[in-house]
Scaffold this active site. Structure first.
Site, PDB file in Angstrom:
ATOM      1  N   LYS A 107      -7.568   8.115  -1.348  1.00  0.00           N
ATOM      2  CA  LYS A 107      -8.912   8.519  -0.868  1.00  0.00           C
ATOM      3  C   LYS A 107      -9.471   9.728  -1.609  1.00  0.00           C
ATOM      4  O   LYS A 107      -9.706  10.792  -1.020  1.00  0.00           O
ATOM      5  CB  LYS A 107      -8.872   8.819   0.635  1.00  0.00           C
ATOM      6  CG  LYS A 107      -8.389   7.663   1.505  1.00  0.00           C
ATOM      7  CD  LYS A 107      -8.487   8.003   2.980  1.00  0.00           C
ATOM      8  CE  LYS A 107      -8.034   6.875   3.873  1.00  0.00           C
ATOM      9  NZ  LYS A 107      -6.596   6.585   3.825  1.00  0.00           N
ATOM     10  N   ASP A 131      -3.472   4.348  -1.929  1.00  0.00           N
ATOM     11  CA  ASP A 131      -4.424   4.820  -0.914  1.00  0.00           C
ATOM     12  C   ASP A 131      -4.438   6.350  -0.898  1.00  0.00           C
ATOM     13  O   ASP A 131      -3.778   6.965  -0.075  1.00  0.00           O
ATOM     14  CB  ASP A 131      -3.972   4.242   0.443  1.00  0.00           C
ATOM     15  CG  ASP A 131      -4.847   4.667   1.607  1.00  0.00           C
ATOM     16  OD1 ASP A 131      -5.944   5.201   1.385  1.00  0.00           O
ATOM     17  OD2 ASP A 131      -4.411   4.453   2.757  1.00  0.00           O
ATOM     18  N   LYS A 184       0.858  -1.193   0.000  1.00  0.00           N
ATOM     19  CA  LYS A 184       0.000   0.000   0.000  1.00  0.00           C
ATOM     20  C   LYS A 184       0.891   1.239   0.000  1.00  0.00           C
ATOM     21  O   LYS A 184       1.776   1.364   0.844  1.00  0.00           O
ATOM     22  CB  LYS A 184      -0.902   0.016   1.231  1.00  0.00           C
ATOM     23  CG  LYS A 184      -1.805   1.257   1.287  1.00  0.00           C
ATOM     24  CD  LYS A 184      -2.876   1.130   2.354  1.00  0.00           C
ATOM     25  CE  LYS A 184      -2.458   1.643   3.700  1.00  0.00           C
ATOM     26  NZ  LYS A 184      -2.413   3.117   3.791  1.00  0.00           N
ATOM     27  N   ARG A 204       2.887  -1.081  10.767  1.00  0.00           N
ATOM     28  CA  ARG A 204       3.983  -1.163  11.735  1.00  0.00           C
ATOM     29  C   ARG A 204       4.335  -2.555  12.241  1.00  0.00           C
ATOM     30  O   ARG A 204       5.527  -2.836  12.448  1.00  0.00           O
ATOM     31  CB  ARG A 204       3.698  -0.194  12.886  1.00  0.00           C
ATOM     32  CG  ARG A 204       3.916   1.255  12.461  1.00  0.00           C
ATOM     33  CD  ARG A 204       3.232   2.235  13.358  1.00  0.00           C
ATOM     34  NE  ARG A 204       1.781   2.174  13.215  1.00  0.00           N
ATOM     35  CZ  ARG A 204       0.931   2.945  13.867  1.00  0.00           C
ATOM     36  NH1 ARG A 204       1.381   3.832  14.723  1.00  0.00           N
ATOM     37  NH2 ARG A 204      -0.364   2.843  13.662  1.00  0.00           N
ATOM     38  N   ASP A 212     -13.970  14.529  -4.744  1.00  0.00           N
ATOM     39  CA  ASP A 212     -14.077  15.806  -5.458  1.00  0.00           C
ATOM     40  C   ASP A 212     -15.304  15.709  -6.359  1.00  0.00           C
ATOM     41  O   ASP A 212     -16.060  14.733  -6.284  1.00  0.00           O
ATOM     42  CB  ASP A 212     -12.785  16.053  -6.269  1.00  0.00           C
ATOM     43  CG  ASP A 212     -12.488  17.541  -6.455  1.00  0.00           C
ATOM     44  OD1 ASP A 212     -13.446  18.296  -6.760  1.00  0.00           O
ATOM     45  OD2 ASP A 212     -11.327  17.946  -6.302  1.00  0.00           O
ATOM     46  N   THR A 252     -11.850   6.243  10.659  1.00  0.00           N
ATOM     47  CA  THR A 252     -11.886   5.710  12.032  1.00  0.00           C
ATOM     48  C   THR A 252     -11.483   6.769  13.055  1.00  0.00           C
ATOM     49  O   THR A 252     -11.682   6.585  14.245  1.00  0.00           O
ATOM     50  CB  THR A 252     -10.966   4.478  12.179  1.00  0.00           C
ATOM     51  OG1 THR A 252      -9.745   4.755  11.502  1.00  0.00           O
ATOM     52  CG2 THR A 252     -11.599   3.245  11.620  1.00  0.00           C
TER      53      THR A 252
HETATM   54  O1  C5P Z   1       0.856   0.641  11.172  1.00  0.00           O
HETATM   55  P1  C5P Z   1      -0.567   0.190  11.035  1.00  0.00           P
HETATM   56  O2  C5P Z   1      -0.729  -1.306  10.892  1.00  0.00           O
HETATM   57  O3  C5P Z   1      -1.460   0.762  12.112  1.00  0.00           O
HETATM   58  O4  C5P Z   1      -1.018   0.820   9.646  1.00  0.00           O
HETATM   59  C1  C5P Z   1      -2.323   0.702   9.141  1.00  0.00           C
HETATM   60  C2  C5P Z   1      -2.427   1.384   7.811  1.00  0.00           C
HETATM   61  O5  C5P Z   1      -3.793   1.420   7.440  1.00  0.00           O
HETATM   62  C3  C5P Z   1      -1.940   2.829   7.783  1.00  0.00           C
HETATM   63  O6  C5P Z   1      -1.401   3.092   6.484  1.00  0.00           O
HETATM   64  C4  C5P Z   1      -3.197   3.626   8.014  1.00  0.00           C
HETATM   65  O7  C5P Z   1      -3.140   4.912   7.437  1.00  0.00           O
HETATM   66  C5  C5P Z   1      -4.234   2.763   7.303  1.00  0.00           C
HETATM   67  N1  C5P Z   1      -5.607   2.919   7.775  1.00  0.00           N
HETATM   68  C6  C5P Z   1      -5.994   2.709   9.098  1.00  0.00           C
HETATM   69  N2  C5P Z   1      -7.301   2.862   9.453  1.00  0.00           N
HETATM   70  C7  C5P Z   1      -8.208   3.210   8.549  1.00  0.00           C
HETATM   71  C8  C5P Z   1      -7.844   3.405   7.224  1.00  0.00           C
HETATM   72  C9  C5P Z   1      -6.513   3.252   6.856  1.00  0.00           C
HETATM   73  O8  C5P Z   1      -5.176   2.368   9.924  1.00  0.00           O
HETATM   74  N3  C5P Z   1      -9.470   3.304   8.908  1.00  0.00           N
END
Ligand code: C5P
Length: 237
Positions: free
Chosen positions: A61, A59, A32, A211, A64, A119
């Protein structure tokens, strides 16, 4: 549809993402690319990663007016990406315009996923700032149904919502789910989390993991663990 693990490459620069991907050798995870990397490195970073054989979820999003989104999606689909997203709040006509823009001259198009509610938004903000009344769960499902009506392929949601989305929107409507942590890993800033194994059992189609893989001492091992739990449905220690 085969389940897959998408690795969120939330790095600020080309050198860092390339160094990270090289760790995987011949393995090519679905990656991603988000706003941070795209806006700092531009479309060339997408071309470069694609050329090396990775599947890409871009990603960005989009949100417009329909004409702008259609034209922007046309540019993005030419990058040969595999998945892209937009805000369902742009309404059905914006999503339909996005779909038109995504179809390539050869008739193929990337998977189109919708964001229902971020979220980071809570029910109080939804009501007081956005003037949307209703429980968050109901709003998420209502927006997902706009996606169904427009013909997009699925939504981003929590694994905890995946079952309800499938129930209300149909089994083939895709669920792409972040908020994934191993049983023994840090939560970071994610509040409602599930393990890859639990997400698999909840019927999610794709998990997005950042992460727990990118910051792991052994990123490839952490990725393999995601595959083991999510794709093969095996619980790990
Ligand atoms: O590091 P982590 O596993 O928390 O990363 C989750 C990824 O998913 C990040 O790129 C974050 O921006 C994305 N994301 C999220 N929650 C959402 C939509 C996207 O954590 N509702």
């Amino acid at each position: 549809m085969k389940k897959d693990v998408i690795v969120a490459c939330d790095f600020p620069s080309r050198s860092e993402v390339m160094e990270f991907l090289q760790l995987f050798g011949k393995r090519k995870p679905f990656v991603k690319i988000g706003m941070e990397l795209f806006y700092s490195e531009g479309p060339e970073i997408v071309r470069e990663i694609k050329k090396r054989g990775y599947k890409i979820f871009l990603d960005l999003k989009l949100h417009d007016i329909p004409n702008t989104v259609e034209r922007a999606m046309r540019s993005l689909s030419m990058l040969d990406i595999d998945m892209v997203n937009l805000h369902t709040a742009g309404t059905i006509k914006m999503m339909q315009a996005a779909l038109r823009g995504l179809v390539r001259p050869d008739g193929t198009r990337p998977i189109l996923i919708g964001v229902t509610q971020l979220t980071s938004t809570d029910e109080k903000e939804l009501k007081e700032q956005l003037l949307v009344n209703g429980a968050m769960d109901d709003v998420v499902i209502a927006y997902a149904k706009l996606g169904v009506a427009a013909g997009i392929d699925g939504v981003v949601c929590s694994p905890l919502e995946a079952g309800k989305v499938k129930e209300e929107c149909g089994e083939t409507f895709l669920t792409v789910t972040p908020g994934i942590r191993f049983k023994d890993s840090k939560k970071d800033d994610q509040a409602r989390i599930t393990t890859p194994y639990e997400a698999s059992r909840m019927g999610c189609d794709y998990i997005v993991v950042g992460r727990p893989v990118t910051q792991a001492t052994d990123p490839v091992g952490a990725y393999e663990r995601c595959i083991w739990e999510f794709v093969y449905g095996k619980e790990s220690e």
